[in-house]
Design a protein around this motif. Structure first.
Motif, PDB file in Angstrom:
ATOM      1  N   SER A 154       8.490   8.965   8.747  1.00 54.12           N
ATOM      2  CA  SER A 154       8.025   8.838   7.371  1.00 54.12           C
ATOM      3  C   SER A 154       8.552   9.978   6.507  1.00 54.12           C
ATOM      4  CB  SER A 154       6.492   8.822   7.344  1.00 54.12           C
ATOM      5  OG  SER A 154       5.993   8.736   6.028  1.00 54.12           O
ATOM      6  N   SER A 180      11.469   2.519   6.568  1.00 49.51           N
ATOM      7  CA  SER A 180      10.170   1.935   6.220  1.00 49.51           C
ATOM      8  C   SER A 180       9.942   0.647   7.004  1.00 49.51           C
ATOM      9  CB  SER A 180      10.115   1.653   4.718  1.00 49.51           C
ATOM     10  OG  SER A 180      10.197   2.847   3.966  1.00 49.51           O
ATOM     11  N   LEU A 229       2.195   7.726   5.228  1.00 48.46           N
ATOM     12  CA  LEU A 229       2.414   7.072   3.932  1.00 48.46           C
ATOM     13  C   LEU A 229       3.440   7.785   3.063  1.00 48.46           C
ATOM     14  CD1 LEU A 229      -1.201   6.046   2.806  1.00 48.46           C
ATOM     15  CD2 LEU A 229       0.507   4.697   4.035  1.00 48.46           C
ATOM     16  N   VAL A 233       5.469   5.303   0.522  1.00 47.55           N
ATOM     17  CA  VAL A 233       5.063   5.363  -0.888  1.00 47.55           C
ATOM     18  C   VAL A 233       6.240   5.779  -1.765  1.00 47.55           C
ATOM     19  CG1 VAL A 233       3.628   6.603  -2.554  1.00 47.55           C
ATOM     20  CG2 VAL A 233       2.613   5.731  -0.453  1.00 47.55           C
ATOM     21  N   TYR A 236       8.386   2.806  -2.039  1.00 46.96           N
ATOM     22  CA  TYR A 236       7.739   1.832  -2.925  1.00 46.96           C
ATOM     23  C   TYR A 236       7.941   2.193  -4.388  1.00 46.96           C
ATOM     24  CZ  TYR A 236       3.925  -0.318  -5.553  1.00 46.96           C
ATOM     25  OH  TYR A 236       3.189  -0.967  -6.512  1.00 46.96           O
ATOM     26  N   ARG A 245       3.477  -2.074  -0.280  1.00 48.58           N
ATOM     27  CA  ARG A 245       2.241  -1.941  -1.068  1.00 48.58           C
ATOM     28  C   ARG A 245       1.047  -2.408  -0.249  1.00 48.58           C
ATOM     29  NH1 ARG A 245       0.386  -2.363  -6.589  1.00 48.58           N
ATOM     30  NH2 ARG A 245      -1.799  -1.736  -6.424  1.00 48.58           N
ATOM     31  N   ASP A 247       0.695  -2.394   3.037  1.00 47.20           N
ATOM     32  CA  ASP A 247       0.400  -1.401   4.075  1.00 47.20           C
ATOM     33  C   ASP A 247      -0.275  -0.168   3.487  1.00 47.20           C
ATOM     34  OD1 ASP A 247       1.489  -2.999   6.020  1.00 47.20           O
ATOM     35  OD2 ASP A 247       3.438  -1.997   6.010  1.00 47.20           O
ATOM     36  N   ILE A 248       0.188   0.239   2.334  1.00 44.97           N
ATOM     37  CA  ILE A 248      -0.405   1.403   1.673  1.00 44.97           C
ATOM     38  C   ILE A 248      -1.865   1.131   1.354  1.00 44.97           C
ATOM     39  CG2 ILE A 248      -0.330   2.807  -0.419  1.00 44.97           C
ATOM     40  CD1 ILE A 248       2.797   2.120  -0.394  1.00 44.97           C
ATOM     41  N   GLU A 249      -2.135  -0.030   0.783  1.00 43.98           N
ATOM     42  CA  GLU A 249      -3.518  -0.387   0.447  1.00 43.98           C
ATOM     43  C   GLU A 249      -4.388  -0.431   1.695  1.00 43.98           C
ATOM     44  OE1 GLU A 249      -4.792  -0.758  -2.424  1.00 43.98           O
ATOM     45  OE2 GLU A 249      -3.188  -1.210  -3.848  1.00 43.98           O
ATOM     46  N   THR A 251      -4.032   1.242   4.439  1.00 43.74           N
ATOM     47  CA  THR A 251      -4.284   2.594   4.942  1.00 43.74           C
ATOM     48  C   THR A 251      -5.279   3.331   4.064  1.00 43.74           C
ATOM     49  OG1 THR A 251      -1.970   2.601   5.691  1.00 43.74           O
ATOM     50  CG2 THR A 251      -3.161   4.683   5.804  1.00 43.74           C
ATOM     51  N   TYR A 302       1.054  11.548  -0.624  1.00 40.42           N
ATOM     52  CA  TYR A 302       1.273  10.182  -1.116  1.00 40.42           C
ATOM     53  C   TYR A 302       0.516   9.840  -2.396  1.00 40.42           C
ATOM     54  CZ  TYR A 302      -3.370   8.719   0.430  1.00 40.42           C
ATOM     55  OH  TYR A 302      -4.725   8.588   0.557  1.00 40.42           O
ATOM     56  N   LEU A 306       1.631   7.571  -5.481  1.00 37.37           N
ATOM     57  CA  LEU A 306       1.055   6.239  -5.583  1.00 37.37           C
ATOM     58  C   LEU A 306       0.485   6.001  -6.982  1.00 37.37           C
ATOM     59  CD1 LEU A 306       0.390   3.597  -4.191  1.00 37.37           C
ATOM     60  CD2 LEU A 306      -1.671   4.671  -3.236  1.00 37.37           C
TER      61      LEU A 306
END
Length: 599
Positions: A154, A180, A229, A233, A236, A245, A247-249, A251, A302, A306
């Protein structure tokens, strides 16, 4: 009868030239003490150079360069007296007040070279294949071991995406997107609407859920999920990839559901890998604990990025809650210690007995808090944010910096003994702590205009660029000795480990460029984005602010979409409506500082 030269060590002196003679120079050190260094007919001199640049021997120009006001490093033997013998001079510029790293492209060029080093180290000259990736990278840029750690992938991805933002080099974006995707396919675990990230993947295919790192062994540490992240991020931000997006949400929901403390606020530092309980007996000294990494590291890793990409209030609220907790719980009574407290029990009682840290202070964490408080203050202005940042910035040089040689120390005791803060282990200096100092003082100078802050930033940049860049093999050294010479033992010998990937060095290059050009020097800055046709940005708006900047200080001045000028953008909000397209488009933007303009 023979005479023995009875010196005990070689050392470095950093300072500004005050006076000079034919064979000596009087330097004023960073804390304004006078030191005389003695030149000989064999004293050599070099000019600080960037990664990828040829050596610059300026020995024949010593008389022209060694002038009052010039910032210089002198290295050589120290004889009893003390008598500082100058074997080598290192100049940071060719005239006082003009440093080589003032060049607009300095940090961008350095980031290009870092990207070249890590791409070659991990994938050679062939295709980018993340199955070849290894966390371990030697000093010379060779892969070692059989482990792929999620966080180090990452962090590499972050560096490549940041490199694309500054350069528009699509080869860097290709690495970021492939990395990613590799994380999603191989190191992600989905449970309903939650996303977890494995600690790592062994070459044989075995996935490791619980951390293998000593401090966190057998647990799921928050910071590993946080730094998982960092790369996705940043990618993204460039592409708007809806899979990233999601996966980020997922986490972020994990943090809220399992790490968050709903009663007292903040996030616990570790979970049991079976029960997901932060209070499990199996966690040992990490049971029911909170720390800087689990609270504050959300922001730089992140959360700022974000929020910048989405503009969503819920992320701004999460940032505000984070920094309200920092200013409420981390500062100590100045009469007790100038350093923040970093580790806490569940009820926010300071934990002064944990593991290696006990009552020690990580100098870089203090500087990191100052840096991020200033960023936060640009989004939500609060007196406490700026006040704590200024307090840390004012106290750190006297307790965490090396005033004679330059550079910032690693870990010291939080409480003074006999008028000083003793080292916990050593007087070495690590690369990431120099990053925190540079960014903290640059953003303080850029948002407040204090010349003292700018001086500290410049002196920190000088030490980093003089001693941390590896001109033989590429990349940057993990650590240097107090005098700036590379420290090349153990895990600190390499360029890749559990503790080191491309992230901190790349983050420094990216944000030093942003702060220097937009806030300090009032120069325009170009950035590149590559939104997909299905980009999942709220309101179909590409948000191009590079960092949390003071309101009104920067506007969006120009937009090119696939090389063609576009007038469809909001200068103040720094947003660009996404064009209708069946293919990814390249959006190049120019940001312009407004200081001095009538608005």
């Amino acid at each position: 009868m023979s005479v023995t030269a009875d010196f005990t060590f070689s050392d470095t002196v950093a300072g500004y030239v005050r006076h000079r003679g034919d064979d000596w120079a009087q330097l004023s050190t960073l804390d304004s003490r006078d030191v005389v260094v003695h030149l000989t007919d064999r004293t050599s001199a070099r000019l600080v150079r960037n990664l990828g640049e040829p050596a610059a021997d300026v020995t024949e120009r010593i008389a022209d360069l060694l002038v009052p006001g010039q910032l210089v490093f002198s290295h050589g033997p120290v004889y009893p007296g003390p008598h500082f013998h100058c074997a080598q001079l290192t100049f940071v510029g060719e005239e006082p007040g003009h440093r080589v790293f003032d060049a607009p492209s300095w940090w961008t060029d350095q980031l290009r070279e870092l990207a070249r080093f890590y791409r070659r180290a991990q994938f050679g000259d062939g295709p980018v294949d993340f199955d070849r990736y290894r966390t371990g990278v030697t000093l010379h840029g060779n892969r070692v071991g059989d482990l792929q750690e999620t966080d180090t992938i990452s962090r590499l991805v972050y560096g490549m995406a940041a490199g694309y933002l500054l350069t528009g080099d699509e080869e860097l974006l290709d690495v970021a997107e492939r990395g990613s995707d590799h994380l999603r396919r191989n190191l992600r675990f989905v449970d309903g609407d939650l996303v977890y990230w494995y600690h790592g993947l062994e070459a044989g295919g075995r996935k490791l859920f619980a951390s293998e790192f000593t401090d966190d062994h057998g647990a799921i540490p928050a910071y590993e999920q946080i730094y998982a992240l960092a790369g996705p991020v940043q990618t993204y931000r460039v592409t708007g990839d809806p899979a990233l997006r999601a996966d980020i949400e997922g986490t972020v929901r994990l943090f809220a559901r399992h790490y968050a403390d709903p009663q007292r606020g903040g996030y616990f530092s570790h979970l049991d890998p079976v029960t997901l309980d932060p209070h499990a007996e199996s966690l040992g000294p990490n049971r029911s604990r909170k720390n800087w990494n689990s609270i504050g590291d959300h922001a730089p890793a992140y959360l700022f990025n974000l929020y910048l990409a989405t503009g969503e209030d819920r992320y701004l609220s999460m940032l505000e809650e984070t920094f309200d907790l920092v200013v409420s719980h981390f500062p100590d009574d100045p009469a007790v210690s100038p350093f923040v407290r970093e580790r806490f029990h569940r009820d926010w009682t300071p934990d002064l007995e944990w593991g290696w840290q006990r009552d020690g202070a990580v100098v870089g964490h203090n500087l990191k808090i100052a840096w991020n408080l200033v960023r936060m203050n640009s989004l939500v202005a609060k007196h406490d944010y700026r006040a704590l940042a200024e307090r840390i910035a004012a106290t750190m040089p006297a307790v965490g910096r090396d005033p004679r040689r330059g550079g910032w120390y690693d870990v010291v005791q939080r409480r003074a003994e006999d008028g000083r803060h003793p080292f916990v282990w050593h007087d070495r200096k690590t690369w990431w702590q120099q990053e925190q100092a540079i960014l903290a003082y640059l953003v303080l100078a850029g948002t407040g205009g204090d010349r003292e802050h700018l001086r500290h930033a410049v002196e920190s940049e000088a030490f980093y660029n003089a001693f941390f860049l590896d001109h033989d093999d590429g990349g940057v050294y993990f650590a240097v000795l107090a005098d700036g010479m590379p420290y090349l033992l153990g895990t600190e010998r390499g360029k890749g480990s559990h503790s080191m990937s491309m992230y901190h060095a790349a983050e420094l290059c990216f944000l030093a460029t942003v702060y220097r050009r937009l806030l300090v020097r009032d120069e325009p800055l170009d950035l590149w984005f590559r939104p997909r046709p299905d980009a999942d940005f709220p309101d179909r708006l590409l948000r191009v602010a590079p960092d949390a900047l003071p309101p009104g200080r920067v506007v969006l001045d120009r937009v090119l979409v696939d090389g063609r000028p576009s007038r469809d953008f909001d200068p103040e909000a720094m947003t660009v409506p996404l064009p209708d397209s069946t293919e990814p488009v390249t959006v190049q933007v120019r940001l312009r500082p407004t200081r001095g303009e009538r608005r």
